[in-house]
Design a protein around this motif. Structure first.
Motif, PDB file in Angstrom:
ATOM      1  N   VAL A 155       0.859  -1.185   0.000  1.00  0.00           N
ATOM      2  CA  VAL A 155       0.000   0.000   0.000  1.00  0.00           C
ATOM      3  C   VAL A 155       0.891   1.229   0.000  1.00  0.00           C
ATOM      4  CG1 VAL A 155      -1.810   1.291   1.176  1.00  0.00           C
ATOM      5  CG2 VAL A 155      -1.793  -1.202   1.307  1.00  0.00           C
ATOM      6  N   ALA A 215      -9.676   5.111  -1.679  1.00  0.00           N
ATOM      7  CA  ALA A 215      -8.971   3.887  -2.080  1.00  0.00           C
ATOM      8  C   ALA A 215      -9.826   3.092  -3.067  1.00  0.00           C
ATOM      9  CB  ALA A 215      -8.664   3.030  -0.851  1.00  0.00           C
ATOM     10  N   GLU A 235      -1.796  -1.332  -4.123  1.00  0.00           N
ATOM     11  CA  GLU A 235      -2.853  -0.309  -4.115  1.00  0.00           C
ATOM     12  C   GLU A 235      -2.282   1.028  -3.671  1.00  0.00           C
ATOM     13  OE1 GLU A 235      -7.152  -0.955  -2.812  1.00  0.00           O
ATOM     14  OE2 GLU A 235      -6.322   0.073  -1.050  1.00  0.00           O
ATOM     15  N   GLN A 237      -3.365   4.935  -2.258  1.00  0.00           N
ATOM     16  CA  GLN A 237      -4.429   5.635  -1.543  1.00  0.00           C
ATOM     17  C   GLN A 237      -4.038   7.100  -1.367  1.00  0.00           C
ATOM     18  OE1 GLN A 237      -5.131   3.600   2.195  1.00  0.00           O
ATOM     19  NE2 GLN A 237      -5.636   1.653   1.202  1.00  0.00           N
TER      20      GLN A 237
END
Length: 342
Positions: A155, A215, A235, A237
């Motif tokens: 992340v 997100a 991912e 964010q």
């Protein structure tokens, strides 16, 4: 032998000006390039007489001529969804190293899918996504994840306040968030399709602490990170507060000093079954950070230091930990990594 020349396309934009001024401050030979000849001449006068080259995006001969005069071309003129292809192709055709500021997923994927073979044939290095959004997250991931196996999730989280978008950045943001065919990376594979955004909470270290996040956001890490860090999920964010601040979309024409008043923390979590690792960069003025990151890459390429022919993301191009430490020494941010040096 003449000194290497570094061209800056989009030199009269905010990022391009910062990159060109930094190169001149380092004593580098700079070519100021873009679409507006009058604005380029004015900038040249400000910078003490750097040569200029006018080239429109729909003039491939002029773009090839520009690339033919340079050893490295920094492409600063977004949105790269519209501007990326003609400039990248001109660099490959002329045999000129190339660095761009793209954060758009589809442009980054296009670079890897389409330009890798032309770059290898030309014997040049093309570095895409060397920017703040996407690029800093990719570099941090490369540094934090070095030597880690069995990664379940990466992340990259951006906490940004005081962001003031340029005209090009506003157009890029509008394109990104209107795109219904977003690229995601889950279950160890890339996917393209509609993604329902959600709210998440990311545990930033103090003094920020946990923050509500959008997100996922459609940044380039989902394309670049899996190339160097095996993970099942990647991912990006962004703090929800970032786009709630009124000045973000109403400050296209503010002066440079006002635009510099942004604060950021970019944090990375690399999560495994056995725990994980984290790192972060905290600083001010994301525009300067972005410009100087591309300058660092271009100077290395001009001096013969790079990964060789092909297309690469930021952390593939240079050892991520040392590259970040060099940026830290420029005063761009304060870096925290799991170990003192990676």
């Amino acid at each position: 032998m003449s000194a290497p020349h570094i061209a800056v396309y989009g030199a009269t934009g905010h990022t391009g000006r910062l990159a060109a001024a930094e190169l001149r401050a380092r004593g580098r030979e700079v070519i100021l390039a873009g679409r507006d000849g009058g604005a380029l001449k004015a900038l040249s006068d400000e910078l003490g007489g750097a040569p200029v080259h006018q080239a429109a995006l729909d003039d491939p001969a002029a773009l090839r001529e520009l690339a033919g005069q340079a050893d490295v071309l920094i492409h600063c003129a977004g949105p790269f969804t519209h501007t990326g292809e003609p400039v990248a192709r001109a660099a490959a055709e002329a045999g000129c190293h190339y660095v761009d500021h793209a954060l758009e997923q589809h442009h980054t994927k296009w670079m890897f899918d389409t330009m890798a073979e032309p770059a290898r044939r030309a014997g040049i290095t093309m570095v895409t996504a060397m920017s703040f959004y996407g690029g800093l997250g990719d570099l941090l991931t490369g540094a934090v994840a070095a030597g880690v196996s069995g990664i379940e999730r990466v992340v990259t989280a951006y906490a940004v306040s005081g962001w003031r978008l340029t005209t090009g950045a506003r157009r890029t943001a509008e394109l990104l968030f209107a795109d219904t065919r977003r690229i995601t990376y889950t279950d160890g594979a890339q996917h393209v399709g509609y993604v329902e955004p959600r709210n998440a909470v990311f545990p930033f270290p103090p003094p920020l602490g946990p923050r509500t996040m959008i997100a996922p956001v459609p940044f380039s890490e989902v394309v670049t990170v899996p190339r160097h860090t095996p993970a099942r999920r990647v991912e990006a964010q962004l703090t929800a507060q970032t786009f709630e601040e009124e000045q973000a979309f109403t400050s296209e024409h503010v002066d440079a000093a006002t635009r510099a008043r942004s604060d950021f923390t970019v944090a990375v979590q690399v999560i495994t079954d056995a725990g994980g690792r984290a790192g972060q960069a905290r600083g001010h003025d994301l525009w300067r950070m972005s410009a100087l990151t591309s300058v660092e890459a271009a100077v290395r390429l001009a001096d013969g230091h790079g990964p060789g022919p092909g297309v690469f993301g930021p952390a593939e191009s240079f050892p991520a930990g040392p590259f970040l430490r060099d940026l830290e020494r420029l005063g761009l941010f304060t870096l925290t990594l799991p170990e003192e040096e990676r």
